[in-house]
Design a protein around this motif. Sequence first.
Motif, short mmCIF file in Angstrom:
data_model
loop_
_atom_site.label_atom_id
_atom_site.label_comp_id
_atom_site.label_asym_id
_atom_site.label_seq_id
_atom_site.Cartn_x
_atom_site.Cartn_y
_atom_site.Cartn_z
N VAL A 54 -22.93 -19.95 40.54
CA VAL A 54 -21.96 -21.00 40.87
C VAL A 54 -21.64 -21.79 39.61
CG1 VAL A 54 -22.69 -21.18 43.28
CG2 VAL A 54 -23.79 -22.62 41.54
N ASP A 55 -20.62 -22.65 39.72
CA ASP A 55 -20.16 -23.47 38.59
C ASP A 55 -19.84 -22.59 37.38
OD1 ASP A 55 -20.58 -25.70 40.17
OD2 ASP A 55 -22.58 -26.06 39.39
N LEU A 56 -19.03 -21.58 37.61
CA LEU A 56 -18.75 -20.58 36.57
C LEU A 56 -17.90 -21.15 35.44
CD1 LEU A 56 -18.00 -17.39 38.69
CD2 LEU A 56 -20.16 -18.08 37.62
N GLY A 90 -23.05 -19.11 34.69
CA GLY A 90 -23.14 -20.14 35.71
C GLY A 90 -24.58 -20.35 36.14
N ARG A 91 -24.77 -21.22 37.13
CA ARG A 91 -26.09 -21.53 37.64
C ARG A 91 -26.52 -20.48 38.66
NH1 ARG A 91 -26.77 -25.33 40.75
NH2 ARG A 91 -24.63 -26.02 41.15
N ALA A 92 -27.73 -20.00 38.52
CA ALA A 92 -28.28 -19.03 39.46
C ALA A 92 -28.85 -19.76 40.68
CB ALA A 92 -29.38 -18.22 38.78
N ASN A 114 -29.77 -20.54 34.21
CA ASN A 114 -28.40 -20.22 33.82
C ASN A 114 -28.32 -18.74 33.46
OD1 ASN A 114 -27.54 -22.94 34.05
ND2 ASN A 114 -28.37 -23.37 32.02
N VAL A 115 -27.31 -18.07 33.99
CA VAL A 115 -27.20 -16.62 33.83
C VAL A 115 -25.78 -16.27 33.39
CG1 VAL A 115 -27.30 -14.40 35.03
CG2 VAL A 115 -28.99 -16.17 35.53
#
Length: 273
Positions: A120-122, A152-154, A188-189
């Motif tokens: 999310v939050d890409l 984004g956040r995992a 973060n990924v």
Amino acid sequence: MTVDDIARFLDQYAPADLAESWDNVGLLAGDRDAPVSKVMTCLTITPASAAEAIAAGAELIVAHHPLPFRPLRRLTADTPEGRLLCDLLAARIAIYSPHTAFDSTTGGINAQLAAGLGLVDLQPLVALPASAGSAIDSRHDLASLRGAGRWGRAPAGATGDALAARVRQFLRIGRIQAVGDTGRIAENVAVACGSAGEFLAPAHAAGCQLLVTGEVRFHTCLEAEGIGMALLVVGHFASERFAVEVLAEVLAKQFPSASVWASKHERDPLRWL
């Protein structure tokens, strides 16, 4: 419906100004005014996928990887690439390639891969100039997503191993390669489809603990270990093939009078022994 109708839709769906400067995207071969009733998508035009399109009577192939990719000094059947082009042109089959524009567009390959991982939050890993992708991004009000790759956040508490299981399920593959410590939590990924070792540095600069990609060089693996980042290497074919299946569905919905399918004969040339 003509080749040009579909080409103009794809030009909007994956704008050429999102493509890398070295790439060759858009309508690459064929007659824009030719009628179309059958369209095949594929990752790469190979002898098997070309023969499938010819046998099925397709008038257009939408191939992720461009053919031709580099400028041609001559077009003969003396090379594998030339033979493919000669056969397809003789069958009056046009060729369109969105390639890296499709990688980077809103809803493109990297966005789909990120969604499959639950990110999310890409944000883009590498930003493009403000004018790039303006046609599609302004339509969706997603100007902040102009650029190559995504991070984004995992999901909370997800480890590299958990994300590996998730990506295997999403891509419907049995095995992937890994580099580094995949047992730790990855907050973060980053994702970058295809051959994308050059995205390691931007992913590290963005604060990512993990990069999911299709393939990388040996020395990129060593570099990842050296900076303490983990890699999940899913294979070039697997990291992109799923999206040409989605693209076939998009085209079928947009052009309901056409028969559209993803190549049924395309296979990953690499296999495990």
